[in-house]
Write a protein that holds these residues in place. Structure first.
Motif, PDB file in Angstrom:
ATOM      1  N   THR A   1       0.852  -1.183   0.000  1.00 18.03           N
ATOM      2  CA  THR A   1       0.000   0.000   0.000  1.00 18.03           C
ATOM      3  C   THR A   1       0.887   1.232   0.000  1.00 18.03           C
ATOM      4  OG1 THR A   1      -1.849   1.143   1.090  1.00 18.03           O
ATOM      5  CG2 THR A   1      -0.212   0.138   2.527  1.00 18.03           C
ATOM      6  N   HIS A   2       0.471   2.257  -0.694  1.00 16.50           N
ATOM      7  CA  HIS A   2       1.159   3.551  -0.704  1.00 16.50           C
ATOM      8  C   HIS A   2       2.652   3.423  -1.002  1.00 16.50           C
ATOM      9  CE1 HIS A   2      -2.328   5.906   0.532  1.00 16.50           C
ATOM     10  NE2 HIS A   2      -2.635   4.866   1.292  1.00 16.50           N
ATOM     11  N   GLY A   3       2.961   2.659  -2.021  1.00 16.93           N
ATOM     12  CA  GLY A   3       4.309   2.651  -2.573  1.00 16.93           C
ATOM     13  C   GLY A   3       5.300   1.762  -1.864  1.00 16.93           C
ATOM     14  N   SER A   4       5.746   2.169  -0.678  1.00 21.79           N
ATOM     15  CA  SER A   4       6.851   1.473  -0.033  1.00 21.79           C
ATOM     16  C   SER A   4       6.430   0.596   1.135  1.00 21.79           C
ATOM     17  CB  SER A   4       7.873   2.497   0.476  1.00 21.79           C
ATOM     18  OG  SER A   4       7.292   3.333   1.460  1.00 21.79           O
ATOM     19  N   THR A   5       5.138   0.513   1.423  1.00 19.43           N
ATOM     20  CA  THR A   5       4.678  -0.184   2.626  1.00 19.43           C
ATOM     21  C   THR A   5       4.026  -1.515   2.282  1.00 19.43           C
ATOM     22  OG1 THR A   5       4.303   1.929   3.741  1.00 19.43           O
ATOM     23  CG2 THR A   5       3.193   0.007   4.660  1.00 19.43           C
ATOM     24  N   ILE A   6       4.326  -2.536   3.084  1.00 20.01           N
ATOM     25  CA  ILE A   6       3.576  -3.785   3.007  1.00 20.01           C
ATOM     26  C   ILE A   6       2.836  -3.961   4.331  1.00 20.01           C
ATOM     27  CG2 ILE A   6       5.136  -4.893   1.369  1.00 20.01           C
ATOM     28  CD1 ILE A   6       6.278  -6.510   3.720  1.00 20.01           C
ATOM     29  N   ARG A   7       1.684  -4.621   4.228  1.00 23.32           N
ATOM     30  CA  ARG A   7       0.875  -4.870   5.423  1.00 23.32           C
ATOM     31  C   ARG A   7       0.914  -6.355   5.757  1.00 23.32           C
ATOM     32  NH1 ARG A   7      -4.316  -2.289   2.810  1.00 23.32           N
ATOM     33  NH2 ARG A   7      -3.142  -2.994   1.013  1.00 23.32           N
ATOM     34  N   LEU A   8       1.075  -6.630   7.035  1.00 23.31           N
ATOM     35  CA  LEU A   8       1.045  -7.998   7.526  1.00 23.31           C
ATOM     36  C   LEU A   8      -0.154  -8.129   8.463  1.00 23.31           C
ATOM     37  CD1 LEU A   8       4.818  -8.540   8.411  1.00 23.31           C
ATOM     38  CD2 LEU A   8       3.668  -8.955   6.236  1.00 23.31           C
ATOM     39  N   ALA A   9      -1.046  -9.055   8.143  1.00 22.29           N
ATOM     40  CA  ALA A   9      -2.229  -9.282   8.980  1.00 22.29           C
ATOM     41  C   ALA A   9      -2.641 -10.744   8.842  1.00 22.29           C
ATOM     42  CB  ALA A   9      -3.375  -8.362   8.559  1.00 22.29           C
ATOM     43  N   PRO A  10      -1.837 -11.656   9.369  1.00 23.00           N
ATOM     44  CA  PRO A  10      -2.157 -13.083   9.216  1.00 23.00           C
ATOM     45  C   PRO A  10      -3.411 -13.457   9.990  1.00 23.00           C
ATOM     46  CG  PRO A  10      -0.363 -12.792  10.773  1.00 23.00           C
ATOM     47  CD  PRO A  10      -0.615 -11.440  10.164  1.00 23.00           C
ATOM     48  N   PRO A  11      -4.056 -14.547   9.631  1.00 19.75           N
ATOM     49  CA  PRO A  11      -5.195 -15.012  10.426  1.00 19.75           C
ATOM     50  C   PRO A  11      -4.779 -15.215  11.878  1.00 19.75           C
ATOM     51  CG  PRO A  11      -5.029 -16.252   8.369  1.00 19.75           C
ATOM     52  CD  PRO A  11      -3.781 -15.435   8.486  1.00 19.75           C
ATOM     53  N   LEU A  12      -5.700 -14.983  12.796  1.00 21.41           N
ATOM     54  CA  LEU A  12      -5.390 -15.117  14.212  1.00 21.41           C
ATOM     55  C   LEU A  12      -5.129 -16.572  14.602  1.00 21.41           C
ATOM     56  CD1 LEU A  12      -8.001 -12.629  15.732  1.00 21.41           C
ATOM     57  CD2 LEU A  12      -5.805 -12.153  14.626  1.00 21.41           C
ATOM     58  N   VAL A  13      -5.467 -17.497  13.728  1.00 20.26           N
ATOM     59  CA  VAL A  13      -5.250 -18.921  14.004  1.00 20.26           C
ATOM     60  C   VAL A  13      -3.873 -19.392  13.555  1.00 20.26           C
ATOM     61  CG1 VAL A  13      -7.720 -19.452  13.851  1.00 20.26           C
ATOM     62  CG2 VAL A  13      -6.280 -19.628  11.794  1.00 20.26           C
ATOM     63  N   ILE A  14      -3.066 -18.509  12.999  1.00 15.78           N
ATOM     64  CA  ILE A  14      -1.753 -18.918  12.520  1.00 15.78           C
ATOM     65  C   ILE A  14      -0.925 -19.472  13.687  1.00 15.78           C
ATOM     66  CG2 ILE A  14      -0.669 -16.650  12.866  1.00 15.78           C
ATOM     67  CD1 ILE A  14       0.868 -17.120  10.239  1.00 15.78           C
ATOM     68  N   SER A  15      -0.130 -20.493  13.416  1.00 17.31           N
ATOM     69  CA  SER A  15       0.748 -21.035  14.446  1.00 17.31           C
ATOM     70  C   SER A  15       2.005 -20.180  14.543  1.00 17.31           C
ATOM     71  CB  SER A  15       1.136 -22.474  14.122  1.00 17.31           C
ATOM     72  OG  SER A  15       1.988 -22.518  12.989  1.00 17.31           O
ATOM     73  N   LYS A  16       2.659 -20.230  15.687  1.00 20.71           N
ATOM     74  CA  LYS A  16       3.905 -19.490  15.846  1.00 20.71           C
ATOM     75  C   LYS A  16       4.955 -20.000  14.861  1.00 20.71           C
ATOM     76  CE  LYS A  16       7.384 -18.092  19.272  1.00 20.71           C
ATOM     77  NZ  LYS A  16       8.556 -18.600  18.536  1.00 20.71           N
ATOM     78  N   GLU A  17       4.966 -21.306  14.614  1.00 19.08           N
ATOM     79  CA  GLU A  17       5.925 -21.873  13.679  1.00 19.08           C
ATOM     80  C   GLU A  17       5.722 -21.328  12.270  1.00 19.08           C
ATOM     81  OE1 GLU A  17       5.657 -24.053  17.278  1.00 19.08           O
ATOM     82  OE2 GLU A  17       4.051 -23.609  15.828  1.00 19.08           O
ATOM     83  N   ASP A  18       4.462 -21.248  11.840  1.00 17.23           N
ATOM     84  CA  ASP A  18       4.183 -20.711  10.506  1.00 17.23           C
ATOM     85  C   ASP A  18       4.495 -19.220  10.443  1.00 17.23           C
ATOM     86  OD1 ASP A  18       3.424 -23.163   9.553  1.00 17.23           O
ATOM     87  OD2 ASP A  18       1.268 -22.799   9.722  1.00 17.23           O
ATOM     88  N   LEU A  19       4.179 -18.499  11.510  1.00  9.13           N
ATOM     89  CA  LEU A  19       4.504 -17.072  11.549  1.00  9.13           C
ATOM     90  C   LEU A  19       6.006 -16.861  11.433  1.00  9.13           C
ATOM     91  CD1 LEU A  19       3.591 -14.127  11.949  1.00  9.13           C
ATOM     92  CD2 LEU A  19       3.720 -14.522  14.422  1.00  9.13           C
ATOM     93  N   ASP A  20       6.766 -17.647  12.167  1.00  8.90           N
ATOM     94  CA  ASP A  20       8.226 -17.531  12.097  1.00  8.90           C
ATOM     95  C   ASP A  20       8.744 -17.882  10.705  1.00  8.90           C
ATOM     96  OD1 ASP A  20       8.759 -16.608  14.643  1.00  8.90           O
ATOM     97  OD2 ASP A  20       8.910 -18.618  15.503  1.00  8.90           O
ATOM     98  N   TRP A  21       8.148 -18.902  10.094  1.00 13.04           N
ATOM     99  CA  TRP A  21       8.562 -19.262   8.729  1.00 13.04           C
ATOM    100  C   TRP A  21       8.303 -18.093   7.780  1.00 13.04           C
ATOM    101  CZ3 TRP A  21       6.093 -19.685   3.992  1.00 13.04           C
ATOM    102  CH2 TRP A  21       6.836 -20.316   2.976  1.00 13.04           C
ATOM    103  N   GLY A  22       7.140 -17.457   7.907  1.00 11.88           N
ATOM    104  CA  GLY A  22       6.837 -16.315   7.054  1.00 11.88           C
ATOM    105  C   GLY A  22       7.817 -15.169   7.277  1.00 11.88           C
ATOM    106  N   LEU A  23       8.169 -14.927   8.524  1.00  8.99           N
ATOM    107  CA  LEU A  23       9.135 -13.874   8.814  1.00  8.99           C
ATOM    108  C   LEU A  23      10.513 -14.223   8.269  1.00  8.99           C
ATOM    109  CD1 LEU A  23       8.006 -13.017  12.452  1.00  8.99           C
ATOM    110  CD2 LEU A  23       7.808 -11.528  10.445  1.00  8.99           C
TER     111      LEU A  23
END
Length: 402
Positions: free
Chosen positions: A370-392
């Motif tokens: 959004t707005h050129g240089s910004t990305i938004r992160l809003a994963p589902p609230l059910v995401i696991s910590k392991e999957d969140l870490d993998w995404g990061l």
């Protein structure tokens, strides 16, 4: 031609180009993961702009929808149905209000809030007919109807749609002095997002929302909180306003209220405000339909446990801690947000927000710029910590910070 190429070509040829989607064609999804037509899997770190707070095909929500599909899906508001009363009562209770007015999309709910505030201003406050004013903030995003884009400051959202609807004054977001100066005897409401999502997950200064609440109460003005993206668990509380101990006069809700299954929206307020309506003065054929109510009732039941708010708090703290390390390493200029919601400003040397989104897609992670240089992160609230870490980890790799 691959299945992906065929689908994209058909969309490009036959749909209006009012969106610029990433070149992925989703065929199925479950939880925090989506699979495209070629069988490739992607971690969903956008969650339908918070419409999918509870994940894709959440079992409780799909079971509720399937059960209702076997009974009745639409009556129109010409008749009562057996899910409507419970939905209204339980949503009002969740919001700490007395009444709700259900609609379908977020934009319809915002339009309803605007109409309601004006009606209240004329009938209760005594504003002269045709003089009601609503104060809004710069960089807002409340929808795309002609009235709503009339008070947008985004040229892409606003250009070529005039003549514009009068009755709005725009002030800088977070500037309580400017807001105070804008409120006059004809002001009926202040309409704000507690966190500006589309603008890049912009946070208000500490104490701002509390100041708005105090000002509107003192001046006899309605405080309308657009919690369409920020509400229903996303920030770690049921409503983002709760982080400052603020209760607005009216909540505007949508997105997650439909659980990613059907569009459901509503405004919630006191009887003094919503009780002004009489038959024929406002309505929606599909608003509050049985299928929508069945799904939303399950959403409300899930939120009552506090489980999802707690997950958003705990995983959100972890998310922001990890993103903060990136911000200190030069690849990221700034990080903002609360709970499982973040706006990440990419250092231009590493690419635009669109380019980073495309690179992340190639690494199996879906986000949106959004707005050129910004990305938004809003994963589902059910995401696991392991999957969140993998995404990061994928983000670090893309930014060369791994």
């Amino acid at each position: 031609m691959t299945s992906t190429e065929h689908s994209i070509a058909a969309a490009e040829a036959h749909s209006a180009h009012n969106y610029h989607p990433l070149p992925v064609v989703v065929a199925s999804a479950d939880g925090a993961w989506m699979t495209d037509v070629e069988g490739r899997r992607y971690l969903d770190m956008l969650a339908g702009y918070s419409a999918l707070n509870f994940g894709h095909r959440n079992r409780r929500l799909t079971d509720a929808a399937k059960a209702q599909l076997e009974r009745v899906t639409l009556t129109s508001r010409a008749f009562h149905h057996d899910r409507f009363g419970d939905f209204c009562a339980q949503l009002a209770e969740l919001c700490g209000k007395e009444m709700v007015l259900p609609m379908n999309t977020g934009a319809e709910a915002v339009e309803t809030a605007v109409k309601t505030a004006r009606k209240w201003g004329y009938r209760v406050k005594g504003v002269p007919d045709g003089r009601a004013k609503i104060v809004v903030a710069e960089n807002n995003f409340h929808g795309r109807t002609t009235t709503i884009v009339s008070f947008s400051t985004d040229p892409e959202a606003r250009a070529d749609y005039g003549p514009y609807t009068p009755g709005f004054e725009i002030v800088p977001y977070g500037d309580l002095d400017a807001l105070t100066a804008a409120v006059d005897e004809n002001t009926v409401a202040v309409l704000l997002e507690p966190i500006q999502g589309e603008a890049g997950v912009l946070m208000p200064p500490p104490g701002y929302l509390a100041g708005v609440r105090e000002l509107t109460r003192e001046r006899g003005v309605l405080f309308i909180a657009d919690e369409i993206q920020s509400g229903l668990g996303r920030t770690g509380r049921t409503f983002a306003c709760e982080h400052e101990g603020v209760v607005p006069d009216m909540y505007v809700l949508g997105k997650a209220l439909g659980g990613g299954v059907v569009p459901v929206s509503a405004v919630a307020a006191s009887r003094e405000v919503l009780g002004l309506y009489r038959p024929g003065e406002h309505g929606s054929t599909f608003g509050g339909n049985p299928l929508a109510c069945a799904v939303a009732l399950e959403v409300i039941a899930m939120l009552r446990t506090g489980e999802f708010q707690q997950r958003a708090t705990e995983l959100g703290d972890h998310l922001h801690s990890e993103l903060g390390l990136l911000a200190g390493g030069g690849a990221v200029d700034a990080v903002r947000g609360r709970g499982l919601w973040a706006g990440v400003d990419i250092n231009p040397a590493h690419g635009t927000g669109r380019e980073i989104s495309e690179k992340l897609m190639a690494h199996g992670v879906l986000v949106k710029d959004t707005h050129g240089s910004t990305i938004r992160l809003a994963p589902p609230l059910v995401i696991s910590k392991e999957d969140l870490d993998w995404g990061l980890d994928q983000l670090r790799t893309v930014l060369g910070a791994g």
